[in-house]
Design a protein around this motif. Structure first.
Motif, PDB file in Angstrom:
ATOM      1  N   ASP A 122      37.207  42.115  26.362  1.00 32.19           N
ATOM      2  CA  ASP A 122      37.918  42.275  27.629  1.00 32.19           C
ATOM      3  C   ASP A 122      36.937  42.412  28.789  1.00 32.19           C
ATOM      4  OD1 ASP A 122      40.336  42.166  26.316  1.00 32.19           O
ATOM      5  OD2 ASP A 122      40.559  44.345  26.163  1.00 32.19           O
ATOM      6  N   ALA A 123      35.834  43.090  28.556  1.00 25.31           N
ATOM      7  CA  ALA A 123      34.826  43.252  29.610  1.00 25.31           C
ATOM      8  C   ALA A 123      34.244  41.900  30.011  1.00 25.31           C
ATOM      9  CB  ALA A 123      33.712  44.187  29.138  1.00 25.31           C
ATOM     10  N   ALA A 124      34.006  41.045  29.034  1.00 28.69           N
ATOM     11  CA  ALA A 124      33.474  39.715  29.333  1.00 28.69           C
ATOM     12  C   ALA A 124      34.489  38.876  30.116  1.00 28.69           C
ATOM     13  CB  ALA A 124      33.078  39.011  28.041  1.00 28.69           C
ATOM     14  N   MET A 125      35.759  39.044  29.823  1.00 25.05           N
ATOM     15  CA  MET A 125      36.791  38.328  30.574  1.00 25.05           C
ATOM     16  C   MET A 125      36.838  38.801  32.020  1.00 25.05           C
ATOM     17  SD  MET A 125      38.328  35.938  28.850  1.00 25.05           S
ATOM     18  CE  MET A 125      39.925  35.682  29.644  1.00 25.05           C
ATOM     19  N   ARG A 126      36.674  40.105  32.238  1.00 24.32           N
ATOM     20  CA  ARG A 126      36.647  40.625  33.608  1.00 24.32           C
ATOM     21  C   ARG A 126      35.460  40.049  34.389  1.00 24.32           C
ATOM     22  NH1 ARG A 126      38.267  45.458  30.995  1.00 24.32           N
ATOM     23  NH2 ARG A 126      36.116  46.217  30.915  1.00 24.32           N
ATOM     24  N   THR A 127      34.307  39.981  33.738  1.00 29.22           N
ATOM     25  CA  THR A 127      33.131  39.406  34.399  1.00 29.22           C
ATOM     26  C   THR A 127      33.353  37.933  34.704  1.00 29.22           C
ATOM     27  OG1 THR A 127      31.667  40.966  33.261  1.00 29.22           O
ATOM     28  CG2 THR A 127      30.650  39.009  34.198  1.00 29.22           C
ATOM     29  N   ALA A 128      34.023  37.221  33.795  1.00 29.89           N
ATOM     30  CA  ALA A 128      34.318  35.807  34.027  1.00 29.89           C
ATOM     31  C   ALA A 128      35.205  35.625  35.258  1.00 29.89           C
ATOM     32  CB  ALA A 128      34.994  35.206  32.787  1.00 29.89           C
ATOM     33  N   ARG A 129      36.206  36.498  35.407  1.00 29.95           N
ATOM     34  CA  ARG A 129      37.081  36.415  36.578  1.00 29.95           C
ATOM     35  C   ARG A 129      36.294  36.707  37.863  1.00 29.95           C
ATOM     36  NH1 ARG A 129      40.439  39.512  32.970  1.00 29.95           N
ATOM     37  NH2 ARG A 129      42.009  38.168  32.005  1.00 29.95           N
ATOM     38  N   TRP A 130      35.409  37.676  37.781  1.00 27.04           N
ATOM     39  CA  TRP A 130      34.566  38.030  38.929  1.00 27.04           C
ATOM     40  C   TRP A 130      33.708  36.827  39.338  1.00 27.04           C
ATOM     41  CZ3 TRP A 130      30.362  42.460  38.371  1.00 27.04           C
ATOM     42  CH2 TRP A 130      29.702  42.622  39.593  1.00 27.04           C
ATOM     43  N   ARG A 131      33.047  36.227  38.363  1.00 31.78           N
ATOM     44  CA  ARG A 131      32.213  35.066  38.658  1.00 31.78           C
ATOM     45  C   ARG A 131      33.044  33.918  39.217  1.00 31.78           C
ATOM     46  NH1 ARG A 131      28.579  34.020  33.396  1.00 31.78           N
ATOM     47  NH2 ARG A 131      28.051  32.147  34.595  1.00 31.78           N
ATOM     48  N   ALA A 132      34.213  33.689  38.657  1.00 33.71           N
ATOM     49  CA  ALA A 132      35.057  32.590  39.118  1.00 33.71           C
ATOM     50  C   ALA A 132      35.445  32.767  40.577  1.00 33.71           C
ATOM     51  CB  ALA A 132      36.311  32.487  38.240  1.00 33.71           C
ATOM     52  N   GLU A 133      35.789  33.992  40.968  1.00 32.64           N
ATOM     53  CA  GLU A 133      36.169  34.248  42.355  1.00 32.64           C
ATOM     54  C   GLU A 133      34.998  34.024  43.308  1.00 32.64           C
ATOM     55  OE1 GLU A 133      39.210  34.814  43.685  1.00 32.64           O
ATOM     56  OE2 GLU A 133      39.787  34.245  41.646  1.00 32.64           O
ATOM     57  N   VAL A 134      33.812  34.527  42.940  1.00 30.03           N
ATOM     58  CA  VAL A 134      32.622  34.311  43.779  1.00 30.03           C
ATOM     59  C   VAL A 134      32.338  32.821  43.898  1.00 30.03           C
ATOM     60  CG1 VAL A 134      30.135  34.707  43.983  1.00 30.03           C
ATOM     61  CG2 VAL A 134      31.628  36.558  43.208  1.00 30.03           C
ATOM     62  N   ASN A 135      32.411  32.103  42.791  1.00 27.11           N
ATOM     63  CA  ASN A 135      32.156  30.664  42.806  1.00 27.11           C
ATOM     64  C   ASN A 135      33.124  29.927  43.719  1.00 27.11           C
ATOM     65  OD1 ASN A 135      31.055  30.061  39.326  1.00 27.11           O
ATOM     66  ND2 ASN A 135      30.230  31.337  40.928  1.00 27.11           N
ATOM     67  N   LYS A 136      34.428  30.237  43.589  1.00 26.76           N
ATOM     68  CA  LYS A 136      35.434  29.531  44.379  1.00 26.76           C
ATOM     69  C   LYS A 136      35.262  29.777  45.866  1.00 26.76           C
ATOM     70  CE  LYS A 136      38.945  29.593  40.722  1.00 26.76           C
ATOM     71  NZ  LYS A 136      40.211  30.217  40.253  1.00 26.76           N
ATOM     72  N   HIS A 137      34.934  31.010  46.239  1.00 26.95           N
ATOM     73  CA  HIS A 137      34.741  31.326  47.659  1.00 26.95           C
ATOM     74  C   HIS A 137      33.589  30.537  48.265  1.00 26.95           C
ATOM     75  CE1 HIS A 137      37.728  34.351  48.421  1.00 26.95           C
ATOM     76  NE2 HIS A 137      37.368  35.081  47.379  1.00 26.95           N
ATOM     77  N   LEU A 138      32.632  30.138  47.428  1.00 27.20           N
ATOM     78  CA  LEU A 138      31.456  29.422  47.923  1.00 27.20           C
ATOM     79  C   LEU A 138      31.500  27.933  47.597  1.00 27.20           C
ATOM     80  CD1 LEU A 138      28.831  32.139  47.026  1.00 27.20           C
ATOM     81  CD2 LEU A 138      29.656  31.535  49.297  1.00 27.20           C
ATOM     82  N   GLY A 139      32.656  27.445  47.189  1.00 21.64           N
ATOM     83  CA  GLY A 139      32.834  26.009  46.991  1.00 21.64           C
ATOM     84  C   GLY A 139      32.313  25.464  45.681  1.00 21.64           C
ATOM     85  N   VAL A 140      32.150  26.323  44.679  1.00 22.06           N
ATOM     86  CA  VAL A 140      31.694  25.884  43.358  1.00 22.06           C
ATOM     87  C   VAL A 140      32.877  25.915  42.397  1.00 22.06           C
ATOM     88  CG1 VAL A 140      30.220  26.477  41.389  1.00 22.06           C
ATOM     89  CG2 VAL A 140      29.320  26.633  43.725  1.00 22.06           C
ATOM     90  N   LYS A 141      33.081  24.839  41.663  1.00 23.29           N
ATOM     91  CA  LYS A 141      34.218  24.735  40.753  1.00 23.29           C
ATOM     92  C   LYS A 141      34.002  25.595  39.507  1.00 23.29           C
ATOM     93  CE  LYS A 141      35.747  20.083  42.056  1.00 23.29           C
ATOM     94  NZ  LYS A 141      35.992  18.697  41.549  1.00 23.29           N
ATOM     95  N   SER A 142      34.820  26.604  39.341  1.00 26.37           N
ATOM     96  CA  SER A 142      34.815  27.460  38.158  1.00 26.37           C
ATOM     97  C   SER A 142      36.204  28.055  38.009  1.00 26.37           C
ATOM     98  CB  SER A 142      33.790  28.595  38.280  1.00 26.37           C
ATOM     99  OG  SER A 142      32.472  28.119  38.187  1.00 26.37           O
ATOM    100  N   GLU A 143      36.653  28.228  36.788  1.00 26.75           N
ATOM    101  CA  GLU A 143      37.944  28.872  36.541  1.00 26.75           C
ATOM    102  C   GLU A 143      37.937  29.541  35.176  1.00 26.75           C
ATOM    103  OE1 GLU A 143      41.313  26.267  35.729  1.00 26.75           O
ATOM    104  OE2 GLU A 143      39.937  24.564  35.787  1.00 26.75           O
ATOM    105  N   VAL A 144      38.765  30.563  35.026  1.00 30.07           N
ATOM    106  CA  VAL A 144      38.898  31.253  33.753  1.00 30.07           C
ATOM    107  C   VAL A 144      40.000  30.585  32.953  1.00 30.07           C
ATOM    108  CG1 VAL A 144      39.419  33.441  32.623  1.00 30.07           C
ATOM    109  CG2 VAL A 144      38.083  33.419  34.733  1.00 30.07           C
ATOM    110  N   ILE A 145      39.698  30.263  31.694  1.00 26.52           N
ATOM    111  CA  ILE A 145      40.685  29.621  30.821  1.00 26.52           C
ATOM    112  C   ILE A 145      40.836  30.443  29.537  1.00 26.52           C
ATOM    113  CG2 ILE A 145      40.291  27.317  31.740  1.00 26.52           C
ATOM    114  CD1 ILE A 145      38.507  26.732  29.365  1.00 26.52           C
ATOM    115  N   ASP A 146      41.975  30.293  28.852  1.00 31.04           N
ATOM    116  CA  ASP A 146      42.188  31.052  27.622  1.00 31.04           C
ATOM    117  C   ASP A 146      41.633  30.285  26.419  1.00 31.04           C
ATOM    118  OD1 ASP A 146      44.038  29.070  27.000  1.00 31.04           O
ATOM    119  OD2 ASP A 146      45.771  30.299  27.516  1.00 31.04           O
TER     120      ASP A 146
END
Length: 413
Positions: A122-146
């Motif tokens: 679960d901790a790794a999933m939270r970090t993935a969401r954090w990274r995805a949000e930072v990436n999207k705000h800066l125009g880098v394609k990233s998303e969390v998938i199941d």
């Protein structure tokens, strides 16, 4: 054997322009001396000549062209880092990578595969969401998938619950890519040489000449060279070379190991990484499975490989990809990774005037080659820290203004 190749080999004259025109002798003075003929050093020399018209440049290396970490990495290119500083930096690098084959007139075999950072907790999933949000705000394609989406995009992976570390999901980064590492060095070298830059291999630097706090030249095993400016880009030897210039670096050098399997037909198009398991894998254009793990847990100036690394790596690989139980390891190697306390590089100005540094790359180095070359050339010409490089200045360790990238760089690749 192709007839054209046989004809070329037997011909007495070869009118084609050779890639490399080696300068036989060192000149006594250069505008810029670059220490290190790896990807970064060659890229710096190329951009100095191509963008700024500075061609009286000499690149020195105690070994051979791209004989260090440039040839000892696993060629992954991505921009999905954790901090805004890191994401901005690598976004520019990926943009440069996409046009590099045409720019340098060499096939770098740049191939966008999609990069998956697996999450097992679960901790790794939270970090993935954090990274995805930072990436999207800066125009880098990233998303969390199941996990089901991971399986759909990468059918060869095992997402069963009947393993020690089941896959819960992943950070998916579509622009993730690989390229041929030696072609990158060759391309920058040939285009720099074509513009007048000199590359001297088997030329070790024994001393940095300092006068009144200013770098003025280097002593080599082939004589003394005066220089207007000097930049070091020497990867695993960063601390030793900086010590010659009279200052210390907050760097710990440790081995980073990798290996490849025997070649097989294409079966894995994606780049799969697990930060929790400290492993990663991709398949090369030649069919080899390119695999690696985290850095070794101890400091060592060595490129030897170990059985312990291979055993721990395979335990996790066989859970993720059971089919690999039938493959043989073809070869194994190590590079020397310069690790800083915040897992981020050191670029730009130093306490010594006219002396510049490109170091502390840890697991970042290969993918940063074009952006580092371009921005370090700008730094050298203007004698100031470019905006993009300000977060990575050496002075940040004095002010404690660190760039915490451990969460996105904990796996060596």
């Amino acid at each position: 054997m192709p007839f054209a190749l046989l004809k070329y080999g037997l011909a007495k004259e070869h009118p084609e322009d050779p890639h490399f025109r080696w300068a036989p002798e060192l000149k006594s003075t250069y505008d810029v001396v670059v220490i290190g003929a790896g990807g970064h050093g060659l890229a710096i020399a190329y951009y100095l000549a191509a963008r700024h018209g500075i061609t009286n440049v000499c690149v020195l290396d105690k070994g051979w062209l791209a004989g260090g970490n440039t040839a000892r990495n696993t060629t992954i290119i991505r921009a999905n880092y954790l901090t805004p500083e890191g994401v901005k930096f690598y976004k520019e690098s990926v943009d440069l990578w996409r046009g590099l084959s045409n720019q340098l007139d060499i096939n770098m075999m740049y191939s966008e595969r999609g990069h998956f950072t697996l999450a097992h907790t679960d901790a790794a999933m939270r970090t993935a969401r954090w990274r995805a949000e930072v990436n999207k705000h800066l125009g880098v394609k990233s998303e969390v998938i199941d996990a089901d989406e991971v399986k759909r995009l990468c059918p060869t992976i095992n997402i069963s619950d009947d393993v020690r570390y089941p896959v819960l999901g992943a950070l998916y980064h579509p622009p993730g890519a690989i390229a041929r590492h030696d072609a990158v060095a060759w391309g920058y070298a040939k285009e720099a040489i074509k513009r007048g830059v000199e590359v001297h291999t088997q030329t070790g630097v024994n001393k940095i000449l300092i006068e009144n706090g200013r770098a003025v030249g280097v002593e080599t095993n082939r004589g003394t060279i005066r220089a207007g400016k000097i930049v070091q880009a020497v990867a695993g030897s960063s601390s030793e070379v900086a010590r010659m210039a009279g200052f210390l670096l907050p760097i710990r050098t440790i081995p980073l190991q990798a290996c490849v399997s025997e070649p097989v037909k294409p079966i894995l198009d994606q780049i799969i990484v697990s930060g929790s398991l400290h492993v990663y894998i991709s398949q090369s254009a030649r069919g080899e499975m390119v695999m690696g793990g985290a850095t070794d847990p101890y400091g060592l100036y060595s490129t030897r490989s170990t059985l312990d690394f291979k055993e721990s790596l395979m335990a996790h690989m066989l859970e993720l990809f059971p089919f690999m139980g039938e493959l043989k390891v073809l070869r194994q190697w190590a590079g020397m990774a310069d690790m800083t306390p915040d897992f981020s590089p050191v670029m730009g100005l130093t306490p010594v005037q006219n002396y510049y540094i490109d170091a502390g790359w840890g697991t970042w180095g290969f993918k940063a080659t074009p952006v580092c070359g371009a921005r370090m050339a700008e730094c050298i010409v203007d004698d100031r820290q470019p905006e993009l490089l300000k977060p990575f200045a050496l002075d940040r360790f004095r002010t404690f203004d660190l760039v915490g990238e451990k969460g996105a760089a904990s796996v060596g690749h």
